[in-house]
Write an enzyme that holds these catalytic residues in place. Structure first.
Site, PDB file in Angstrom:
ATOM      1  N   GLY A 100       0.972  -1.440  -0.279  1.00 28.27           N
ATOM      2  CA  GLY A 100      -0.421  -0.335  -0.241  1.00 28.27           C
ATOM      3  C   GLY A 100       0.873   1.325   0.072  1.00 28.27           C
ATOM      4  O   GLY A 100       1.775   1.294   0.121  1.00 28.27           O
ATOM      5  N   ARG A 103       3.647   5.934   1.792  1.00 28.74           N
ATOM      6  CA  ARG A 103       4.299   7.614   1.935  1.00 28.74           C
ATOM      7  C   ARG A 103       4.075   7.854   1.572  1.00 28.74           C
ATOM      8  O   ARG A 103       4.102   9.285   0.750  1.00 28.74           O
ATOM      9  CB  ARG A 103       6.140   7.410   2.751  1.00 28.74           C
ATOM     10  CG  ARG A 103       6.859   7.140   0.917  1.00 28.74           C
ATOM     11  CD  ARG A 103       8.401   7.523   1.243  1.00 28.74           C
ATOM     12  NE  ARG A 103       9.329   6.740   0.294  1.00 28.74           N
ATOM     13  CZ  ARG A 103      10.163   6.309   1.083  1.00 28.74           C
ATOM     14  NH1 ARG A 103      10.817   6.710   2.166  1.00 28.74           N
ATOM     15  NH2 ARG A 103      10.680   5.889   0.041  1.00 28.74           N
ATOM     16  N   ARG A 199      -1.660   0.111  -9.200  1.00 28.05           N
ATOM     17  CA  ARG A 199      -0.741  -0.978  -9.946  1.00 28.05           C
ATOM     18  C   ARG A 199      -1.092  -2.249 -10.354  1.00 28.05           C
ATOM     19  O   ARG A 199      -2.314  -2.510  -9.849  1.00 28.05           O
ATOM     20  CB  ARG A 199       0.858  -0.856  -9.139  1.00 28.05           C
ATOM     21  CG  ARG A 199       0.681   0.744  -8.623  1.00 28.05           C
ATOM     22  CD  ARG A 199       1.334   0.755  -7.008  1.00 28.05           C
ATOM     23  NE  ARG A 199       0.726   2.414  -6.665  1.00 28.05           N
ATOM     24  CZ  ARG A 199       2.696   2.816  -6.424  1.00 28.05           C
ATOM     25  NH1 ARG A 199       3.425   2.367  -6.984  1.00 28.05           N
ATOM     26  NH2 ARG A 199       2.276   3.801  -6.368  1.00 28.05           N
ATOM     27  N   ASP A 269       4.610  -3.812  -6.879  1.00 24.02           N
ATOM     28  CA  ASP A 269       4.172  -3.141  -6.424  1.00 24.02           C
ATOM     29  C   ASP A 269       4.803  -1.792  -7.534  1.00 24.02           C
ATOM     30  O   ASP A 269       3.635  -0.833  -6.974  1.00 24.02           O
ATOM     31  CB  ASP A 269       4.315  -2.926  -5.085  1.00 24.02           C
ATOM     32  CG  ASP A 269       5.372  -2.734  -4.416  1.00 24.02           C
ATOM     33  OD1 ASP A 269       5.973  -3.761  -4.696  1.00 24.02           O
ATOM     34  OD2 ASP A 269       5.686  -1.780  -3.883  1.00 24.02           O
ATOM     35  N   ASP A 279       6.852   5.267  -9.143  1.00 23.99           N
ATOM     36  CA  ASP A 279       8.551   5.362  -8.442  1.00 23.99           C
ATOM     37  C   ASP A 279       9.812   4.975  -8.359  1.00 23.99           C
ATOM     38  O   ASP A 279      10.591   4.461  -7.748  1.00 23.99           O
ATOM     39  CB  ASP A 279       8.236   3.489  -7.607  1.00 23.99           C
ATOM     40  CG  ASP A 279       6.444   3.996  -6.561  1.00 23.99           C
ATOM     41  OD1 ASP A 279       5.820   4.607  -6.546  1.00 23.99           O
ATOM     42  OD2 ASP A 279       5.919   2.523  -6.600  1.00 23.99           O
TER      43      ASP A 279
END
Length: 521
Positions: A100, A103, A199, A269, A279
């Site tokens: 999940g 941040r 994702r 993820d 990411d």
């Protein structure tokens, strides 16, 4: 500051029934509502004006108190409820269960010029998915993400965008090398922008929990809102969705290989269903061409996410997505057919991409052999990938092989150490290369223009980002702005920026932040 707010994700998909913000397993939900933590003294240090325009704002908005308050997480924008997504994933090939947004906090969705965007803060505090983390981010990683997101876009690589970079005024404790030497660093926040942040792991979580009702709801939502070209129904719809995601993923990795980018942490993820790069953690660009290089210290032993294996990892990740979607299809064979087609399709596109990089139009046995020989030659000596391919365009079809070799010699890190045998190998390659150039109908100038359109002159090398970080930690943000402007035009000559068209300096060879990086941010 006025935005056209949408709340598609939170209106249609199930919310966490618990509203308190504490770390826990979240069941039966696609997200949890969570409010960002207020920073003590936030300051905007850079704004990407193109992204500002993308979401319907003007430059004057970026200097407003509303802008600072909204994108620092100090206040919640009217008629919105920030949230963190629930997803799972395979990390370094192992099932990690619920992960999940640990941040990342999604502020809201907006619509502008018939396009929808989700805006997300990275580093704005804890969420139910923070596990052992604090939910914050530090300045060094935030600078890297902000600059890289925009650099990748201008390189033509599918990617999330970055609206702005802020400092929080708060200190964050981090152990950069995971060696027990934690230290406080300045905190920061980046505002990411993407069609969505859905994702592979969103689907994996629901499938792993046998929550097939919500799995179908999420998949239908994703197709309806982001894959409107899919008009089929039933199993055919879900197969078309998986095929589209596979194709987008393949194209993204081709672009990574083209520009020499290594993601560094291709966990499921961290894989977007949109086929965009998300990411930005321990990423890096190839300085010297090395298929076995990974920028991630966590991956230094097994090198799972090394440059030369990114396509294989993408396929492995797609297999996990196929497993997650299987309950909606209940047939393995059509999913396997899509997966089995991936590698041949990738190889075909990869071959064409490499031929484009060396300026060869015709694909045949001889030209593919030329590409393979080049890949072998590039690892004979430490050879700068970006400089080599950019300088290769300067070769004239009337050159001798020695003249052609001289044109690319500045790409070698230790020219004086090249052995006679390796030089002979290069000269033999150039003999074959020049034969192909002479057989082509395109002029040298036409070929050069095409090569320079796919071979960037400027990329965000780790040492460049590190220089900007070190200056910013002294509250000098000028280098961030300078690099941002250079990287907006990576294929142009930019004589005033020539200093950035340079090999990695010796001091950066082993320096933390330049050679390899950790996930600690």
């Amino acid at each position: 500051m006025k935005l056209k707010i949408q709340n598609k994700f939170t209106e249609i998909l199930p919310a966490d029934s618990i509203t308190e913000n504490y770390v826990r397993q979240v069941a039966g939900a696609s997200f949890s509502y969570v409010t960002p933590e207020k920073p003590s003294n936030p300051k905007v240090i850079h704004v990407a004006e193109e992204v500002l325009e993308l979401i319907g704002l003007e430059p004057k908005d970026a200097t407003s108190t509303d802008f600072l308050a909204t994108f620092s997480g100090t206040t919640v924008y009217p008629e919105t409820k920030p949230f963190a997504m629930a997803y799972a994933g395979h990390q370094f090939g192992n099932w990690a269960g619920q992960l999940g947004d640990g941040r990342a906090i999604n502020l809201f969705e907006i619509e502008h010029n018939n396009q929808s965007w989700m805006l997300q803060l990275k580093g704005a505090g804890k969420t139910p998915y923070s596990r052992r983390g604090d939910g914050f981010a530090v300045l060094r990683s935030s600078i890297r993400e902000h600059l890289c997101s925009e650099a990748m876009f201008h390189l033509g690589v599918p990617t999330t965008r970055s609206l702005c970079l802020l400092t929080t005024g708060d200190s964050v404790l981090r152990d950069v090398l995971y060696n027990g030497n934690a230290a406080y660093e300045p905190g920061a926040i980046v505002c990411r922008v993407a069609p969505s942040f859905i994702r592979f792991g969103n689907f994996e979580l629901l499938a792993a929990r046998n929550d097939f009702e919500n799995l179908q709801l999420l998949t239908d939502f994703t197709i309806q809102n982001y894959f409107p070209e899919i008009t089929l129904e039933g199993k055919a719809k879900y197969l078309a969705f998986f095929k589209a995601v596979s194709q987008k993923t393949l194209d993204m990795v081709i672009h990574w290989q083209r520009v020499g980018f290594v993601h560094g942490v291709m966990n499921t993820d961290n894989m977007s269903v949109h086929g965009i790069t998300i990411d930005y953690g321990p990423y890096g660009w190839q300085d010297d061409y090395n298929p076995d290089w990974t920028p991630n210290t966590t991956d230094s032993e097994n090198r799972r996410y090394r440059f030369g294996q990114q396509a294989d990892v993408a396929l492995w990740n797609l297999m996990q997505l196929a497993n997650a979607l299987y309950p909606l299809i209940d047939e393995a064979e059509p999913l396997e057919a899509i997966l089995n087609a991936f590698s041949p399709q990738y190889q075909k596109k990869y071959n064409q991409m490499m031929l484009d990089k060396i300026g060869i139009q015709e694909e045949n046995e001889a030209t593919i052999a030329l590409v393979k020989a080049l890949e072998e030659n590039l690892v004979l000596e430490e050879t700068d990938m970006t400089i080599f391919f950019r300088n290769l365009a300067e070769v004239d079809k009337n050159d001798t092989e020695i003249m052609a070799f001289d044109r690319i010699k500045t790409a070698f890190y230790a020219l004086e150490e090249i052995t006679e045998r390796n030089e002979s190998t290069w000269l033999f390659w150039f003999t074959q290369y020049l034969t192909q150039l002479k057989a082509a109908t395109a002029s040298d100038e036409e070929r050069k223009q095409k090569m320079n359109a796919v071979n960037p002159k400027y990329v965000l090398r780790n040492y460049m980002a590190q220089l900007a970080i070190e200056a910013a930690e002294k509250e000098d943000y000028s280098l961030i702005s300078e690099l941002y402007e250079v990287l907006k035009n990576p294929y142009d000559e930019q004589p005033e920026a020539e200093k950035w068209f340079a090999k990695r300096p010796d001091w950066a060879r082993t320096k933390v932040g330049c050679s390899m990086l950790s996930c600690s941010s």
